[in-house]
Design a protein around this motif. Structure first.
Motif, short mmCIF file in Angstrom:
data_model
loop_
_atom_site.label_atom_id
_atom_site.label_comp_id
_atom_site.label_asym_id
_atom_site.label_seq_id
_atom_site.Cartn_x
_atom_site.Cartn_y
_atom_site.Cartn_z
N MET A 1 78.09 54.08 66.04
CA MET A 1 78.15 55.33 66.78
C MET A 1 77.07 56.25 66.23
SD MET A 1 79.79 57.09 69.15
CE MET A 1 80.93 55.78 69.46
N ALA A 5 76.25 61.61 69.01
CA ALA A 5 77.48 61.42 69.79
C ALA A 5 78.68 61.94 69.02
CB ALA A 5 77.66 59.95 70.14
N PHE A 9 81.35 64.83 70.14
CA PHE A 9 82.79 64.59 70.22
C PHE A 9 83.56 65.64 69.42
CE2 PHE A 9 81.73 59.80 70.58
CZ PHE A 9 81.46 59.94 71.93
N ALA A 71 85.74 57.20 66.65
CA ALA A 71 84.46 56.76 67.21
C ALA A 71 83.61 56.00 66.19
CB ALA A 71 83.68 57.94 67.77
N GLN A 79 86.72 55.41 72.79
CA GLN A 79 86.23 55.64 74.15
C GLN A 79 87.38 55.93 75.11
OE1 GLN A 79 83.92 52.41 75.75
NE2 GLN A 79 82.92 53.75 77.22
N LEU A 82 88.75 59.42 74.34
CA LEU A 82 87.83 60.47 74.75
C LEU A 82 87.73 60.56 76.28
CD1 LEU A 82 85.20 59.85 71.99
CD2 LEU A 82 86.70 61.85 72.19
N LEU A 83 87.84 59.44 76.97
CA LEU A 83 87.89 59.48 78.43
C LEU A 83 89.14 60.21 78.92
CD1 LEU A 83 86.60 55.92 79.38
CD2 LEU A 83 85.50 58.10 79.93
N ILE A 117 81.72 65.85 75.59
CA ILE A 117 82.30 64.52 75.33
C ILE A 117 81.65 63.49 76.25
CG2 ILE A 117 84.42 63.16 75.45
CD1 ILE A 117 85.90 65.84 74.73
N LEU A 121 79.60 60.18 75.13
CA LEU A 121 79.92 58.81 75.54
C LEU A 121 78.71 58.13 76.16
CD1 LEU A 121 83.51 59.31 77.01
CD2 LEU A 121 82.89 58.02 74.96
N HIS A 124 76.16 57.27 73.14
CA HIS A 124 76.62 56.51 71.97
C HIS A 124 76.02 55.14 71.99
CE1 HIS A 124 79.55 54.36 74.43
NE2 HIS A 124 79.72 53.55 73.42
#
Length: 124
Positions: A1, A5, A9, A71, A79, A82-83, A117, A121, A124
């Motif tokens: 990561m 990124a 986050f 992450a 992921q 965070l989604l 965010i 994503l 990353h």
């Protein structure tokens, strides 16, 4: 990561927690005052709903913080977390804009968190 990124986050999570704290300090009291409950029971019910909504704001901010932390070690799980955080942020933004458009400034921290965010994503 990537470091960039991760920073995005964590910044998104901090914005979500800032939003929760802002709600705690600036919204609960005026909403209660503006909605005069006819008796003590309904006053407590209103307070309960406001506090539950406020707890959701803190919970999703903390959930996003966990996603940012994951992450580095578990990118797949992070992921998904965070989604989900993006979905929650967008739900908050759309709900406020549709139900109380005069309050369009209130969801800005959540909107910015979703953007940060999402960019994190993507890079990353």
């Amino acid at each position: 990561m990537s470091l960039s990124a991760s920073i995005l986050f964590y910044a998104g999570a901090v914005l979500m927690l800032f939003d929760a704290a802002s709600y705690s300090l600036g919204a609960i009291r005026p909403i209660r005052a503006g909605m005069k409950a006819p008796n003590a029971y309904w006053d407590r019910r209103l307070l309960l709903n406001l506090l539950l909504a406020n707890m959701e704001l803190y919970f999703t901010g903390l959930f996003t913080l966990v996603g940012a932390f994951l992450a580095g070690s578990t990118p797949g799980a992070a992921q998904l977390v965070l989604l989900l955080s993006i979905v929650v942020c967008l739900y908050s933004v759309v709900s406020v804009l549709l139900l109380t458009p005069k309050d369009w400034l209130h969801p800005l921290p959540r909107a910015l968190a979703a953007v940060l965010i999402a960019i994190g994503l993507l890079i990353h």
